[in-house]
Design an enzyme around this catalytic site. Structure first.
Site, short mmCIF file in Angstrom:
data_model
loop_
_atom_site.label_atom_id
_atom_site.label_comp_id
_atom_site.label_asym_id
_atom_site.label_seq_id
_atom_site.Cartn_x
_atom_site.Cartn_y
_atom_site.Cartn_z
N ASP A 486 0.79 -1.34 0.01
CA ASP A 486 0.14 0.00 -0.25
C ASP A 486 0.88 1.19 0.07
O ASP A 486 0.29 2.27 -0.26
CB ASP A 486 -0.89 0.05 1.19
CG ASP A 486 -2.22 -0.60 1.22
OD1 ASP A 486 -2.47 -0.59 0.17
OD2 ASP A 486 -2.79 -1.03 2.07
C1 GLC Z 1 -1.55 -3.52 5.56
C2 GLC Z 1 -2.73 -3.53 4.62
C3 GLC Z 1 -2.64 -4.47 3.33
C4 GLC Z 1 -1.57 -4.32 2.64
C5 GLC Z 1 -0.22 -4.33 3.55
C6 GLC Z 1 1.09 -3.71 2.91
O1 GLC Z 1 -1.62 -4.86 5.96
O2 GLC Z 1 -3.91 -4.00 5.51
O3 GLC Z 1 -3.91 -4.44 2.68
O4 GLC Z 1 -1.22 -5.15 1.75
O5 GLC Z 1 -0.45 -3.46 4.72
O6 GLC Z 1 1.10 -2.46 2.61
C1 GLC Z 2 -0.62 2.48 5.94
C2 GLC Z 2 -0.08 1.38 6.37
C3 GLC Z 2 -0.18 0.31 5.61
C4 GLC Z 2 -1.75 -0.10 5.31
C5 GLC Z 2 -2.47 1.37 4.78
C6 GLC Z 2 -3.93 1.24 5.16
O1 GLC Z 2 -0.19 2.98 4.75
O2 GLC Z 2 1.43 1.46 6.33
O3 GLC Z 2 0.32 -0.86 6.07
O4 GLC Z 2 -1.91 -1.11 4.49
O5 GLC Z 2 -2.03 2.36 5.81
O6 GLC Z 2 -4.47 2.34 4.45
#
Ligand code: GLC
Ligand code: GLC
Length: 807
Positions: A486
């Site tokens: 993300d």
């Molecule tokens: C968080 C989010 C997931 C994403 C991950 C890596 O766990 O819930 O959707 O893939 O972060 O960014």
């Molecule tokens: C932030 C976190 C990531 C998660 C995202 C969800 O970017 O670092 O892990 O997936 O929020 O919105």
């Protein structure tokens, strides 16, 4: 250092001190009513939605930490103590907190008084039960008083913590027969209330927080508890609470057994009131019925038995006896337990997720499903259909949806280009588990629009084509706002503090993701198999051709020389390449591409895994990226906003470690595969709980990475896709029992020391008793007959199959 121990026979983790590095929590509830409970009784309750139906108040990030919850005070002479240590914070003579499956028990003692507090949510009712047993183990008579307390939340947890000008005026309660009813907002638009009851005679109560505590007091030393006299207060606004006082004179050996119930009641609109609405007396009949169901010790122990049976049943689908007790306890108990919790909670309520944040994620939900589909296939089916309904006709999808409305969340939008492919992954997993092909004929809306229904299979086709319709200049998939990571935001250049890195203005560019390319190969093969089963032979062939082409493209444009590249950014520059200053190598494409068998025959797969080990793996796990980014890169996004070694910027992001472990099984490195599994596996690192700090019985999202000052320290326990992926890894790749469309594929990949493993797997209603033994003559024997493949054909429901796997 450890703070407790595993009691596998009872499926419990027993915590021996209240002074764990962080609150160590458990979850109560299986259906609609839930509670979070820490090892000092902290936490809160809610009905279905942690934001909109919060029953009890909890102040996140409070000082000290974890100060709301189930509060009990025992007053013995001048000594006031709590069986859960908090809130009285008096040193106890003994203390144990047993977190089990769906219940938590505290056992403590002080000055010859023993307390046992059992907390759980019954399977069929919307309430939490706290059974408190106090016994006098001294040799003299004791005059004691017990005071309970909980603090109500005014339903909407977000509003409750912000809108004080209104909220200090609206709190309302009723008190009848020692039961305290919380009815704030019931007079107008709500038809639900909660109550806090006790099954014994009370000698006082309080419902007004200020009266209960007294001036400048806090929960540690409420004035009414010190004085030994409740205020019998009635809350009018401010902060309604519920507190009971009970008094006992206990002879040596004598016990007091008390049942407290925190319940939630919904009343049909036409039956809201007892008498005219203007009198404001709520209809308590359903509450009284509920209270009556649980007012005997026998009823409580029956419910505890039912709860145990419920978990016996859920956990019975996969049981291993490997000779390694840590492996067994994770597989048989804790990893599966955590998978069910992620099913119940998604990412809503934990000690890191406030219950007010995200709805359900498209990709998160699809992946969580991989971990619970074998336990609750019917509920998995329903979830797949809900998720598919937030997909667009072009195959894209809303990134999140709200569980109460099941509608896509427009604030977050779409354009996370990995999302569609996960839908193929979870549907395949469901069909492989159940053999229920009918799900693919199920009509499902696109974007929740009436009249847009198409069979689920059309959604899968749209998912598959979405990738093919969104390729960039190298014929690699466009990344969109982000893929699984993300925080790698190659099209969203955020310069404004506070705005979301993922959803700020999206530029149009050709940034491409090698990770999605690997996913396309992995899930594209599953899609081709589903086409084949539907008799769509040409389509299956075309899909396979597209997958093979993508695999070639990865090797041509996604290979950096020693490992797989991560992406091409909006300028067409490489991300995750040896030519970069920071961010030279990323874990995700190494795991996913090798899982998808890209470069297995030509040597790239092995090389990528060697590089992963060399640059990313250290004593606490395999980091997401190295070197971590040292400065903010506008064109890379949130990843570079985190300090080096944390979260996506180079922590051990536990979710993707199993991909590397699976990848090692693909190239046949059993030792490496197991080592990667072991390094982040809670049961194996229980001894470093002082460094790891989160619960040693569940996975956390991240562990501070090799470049972090606090390397090895975990954060964000419980609600993480790690639960599902580690279970997939350990059950399907290390132990190698993998559901396929035609049956159970059996192909263990375990270090030499595992030479006699027994597994019971219930699959499509049949029981498979599987034994692994080491032998020179390899193969599978089913009921004594040698098979010529790895796949044991699905047997009729009810049958018992014995499988010997010589490996
Ligand atoms: C968080 C989010 C997931 C994403 C991950 C890596 O766990 O819930 O959707 O893939 O972060 O960014
Ligand atoms: C932030 C976190 C990531 C998660 C995202 C969800 O970017 O670092 O892990 O997936 O929020 O919105």
């Amino acid at each position: 250092m450890k703070y407790g121990y595993f009691d596998d026979a009872k499926r419990e983790y027993v915590i021996e001190t209240p002074f764990t590095p962080l609150p160590w929590i458990n979850y109560l509830g299986s259906n609609e009513f839930f509670g979070l409970i820490s090892n000092t009784g902290g936490g809160y309750n809610f009905y279905r939605d942690a934001m909109l139906r919060r029953l009890t108040r909890y102040r996140y990030n409070n000082v000290p930490r974890d100060t709301g919850g189930r509060l009990f005070y025992i007053k013995d002479g001048d000594e006031i103590w709590s069986p859960t240590y908090f809130p009285a914070k008096k040193e106890l003579d003994s203390y144990k907190c047993r977190h089990g499956n769906g219940y938590t028990v505290f056992e403590s003692s002080k000055n010859g008084i023993k307390a046992e507090l059992t907390c759980f949510v019954p399977i069929k009712d919307n309430c939490e039960i706290n059974r408190l047993i106090i016994s006098n183990s001294s040799d003299s008579k004791k005059e004691i008083s017990i005071t309970s307390a909980i603090e109500f939340c005014l339903w909407n947890a977000a509003d409750d913590g912000t809108n004080f000008q209104r909220n200090f005026n609206i709190g309302e309660v009723e008190i009848e027969d020692g039961v305290i009813y919380h009815k704030t907002e019931y007079r107008e638009r709500r038809n639900h209330y909660s109550f806090y009851a006790v099954n014994q005679k009370t000698t006082g109560f309080d419902t007004d927080l200020d009266t209960f505590l007294g001036k400048f007091k806090d929960y540690e030393n409420p004035q009414t508890v010190i004085d030994g006299k409740s205020g019998n207060s009635k809350a009018h606004g401010w902060s309604p609470i519920a507190s009971h006082r009970l008094e006992y004179s206990l002879s040596p050996g004598e016990k007091a057994e008390i049942i407290f119930i925190l319940g939630y009641i919904e009343v049909p609109k036409s039956e809201k009131w007892d008498g005219p609405a203007a009198n404001g007396i709520i209809n308590k009949k359903p509450a009284k019925e509920l209270i009556n169901r649980y007012n005997t010790l026998k009823a409580i122990s029956d419910e505890l038995d039912a709860l145990k049976k419920h978990w016996d049943e859920l956990l019975s689908k996969f049981e291993v006896n490997s000779g390694d007790e840590k492996l067994d306890r994770m597989v048989n108990i804790w990893n599966q337990y955590q998978c069910m919790i992620t099913f119940n909670m998604s990412r809503s309520a934990s000690y890191y997720e406030s219950g007010q944040g995200r709805g359900m994620g498209f990709r998160d939900s699809c992946q969580d499903l991989l971990g619970f589909v074998h336990m609750v296939p019917e509920r998995a089916r329903e979830r797949i259909l809900d998720i598919a309904a937030i997909q667009f006709e072009n195959g894209g999808a809303w990134h999140q949806y709200q569980p109460l409305t099941k509608r896509g969340n427009a604030n977050v939008g779409s354009g996370f280009n990995d999302d569609p492919l996960w839908l193929i992954g979870c549907t395949f997993a469901y069909v492989a588990e159940t053999g229920d092909y009918s799900i693919m004929d199920e009509p499902v809306q696109f974007e929740n629009k009436e009249g847009s229904e198409k069979p689920l299979f059309d959604h899968l086709r749209a998912s598959f084509n979405y990738t093919l319709n969104n390729l960039g200049p190298h014929k690699l998939p466009l990344i969109g706002r982000a893929d699984w990571n993300d925080c790698l935001n190659l099209n969203c250049f955020s310069e404004e503090p506070g705005e979301s890195f993922q959803t700020c203005a999206n530029i149009e560019s050709d940034a491409e993701s090698i990770f999605i390319a690997g996913m396309f190969v992995f899930y594209g093969r599953q899609y081709a198999q589903l086409c084949q089963k539907r008799g769509l032979i040409d389509e299956a062939e075309a899909a396979t051709a597209a997958v093979n082409e993508m695999s070639d493209t990865i090797l041509k444009h996604g290979w950096d020389g020693d490992w797989f590249l991560r992406a091409y950014d909006s300028n067409g520059d490489k991300v995750g390449s040896s030519s970069c200053t920071d961010g030279k190598i990323f874990i995700e494409p190494q795991g996913m591409c090798v899982m998808a068998e890209v470069g297995v025959d030509t040597g790239e797969a092995k090389k990528a895994l060697e590089a992963t080990k060399k640059y990313l793996t250290f004593e606490y796990g395999t980091c997401l990226v190295a070197p971590a980014y040292k400065e903010y890169h506008l064109h890379l996004g949130e990843i570079s906003s985190y300090p080096p070694g944390y979260k996506e910027n180079g922590s051990v992001f536990c979710h993707n470690n199993p991909w590397v472990s699976i990848a090692e099984t693909v190239v046949g490195n059993a030792d490496e595969a197991f080592e990667i599994f072991r390094t982040t596996c809670p049961a194996y690192i229980e001894d470093i709980s002082d460094i790891h700090r989160t619960e040693p019985y569940v996975y956390s999202q991240t562990i501070a990475g090799q470049e972090a000052p606090t390397a090895g320290e975990a954060k964000n326990s419980w609600l993480t896709g790690t639960a599902a992926w580690t279970f997939v890894n350990v059950s399907q790749y290390l132990l190698g029992i993998k559901p396929e469309l035609d049956g159970l594929c059996i192909k263990p990949c375990l270090p030499e020391r595992f030479n006699n493993v027994k597994i019971k797997r219930i699959y499509r209603g049949a029981t498979y008793n599987i034994t692994f033994v080491r032998s020179d003559e390899k193969g599978l024997w089913v009921n004594g007959i040698k098979l010529d493949s790895n796949i044991v054909p699905a047997a009729p429901s009810g049958s018992v199959i014995s499988v010997e796997c010589r490996f």
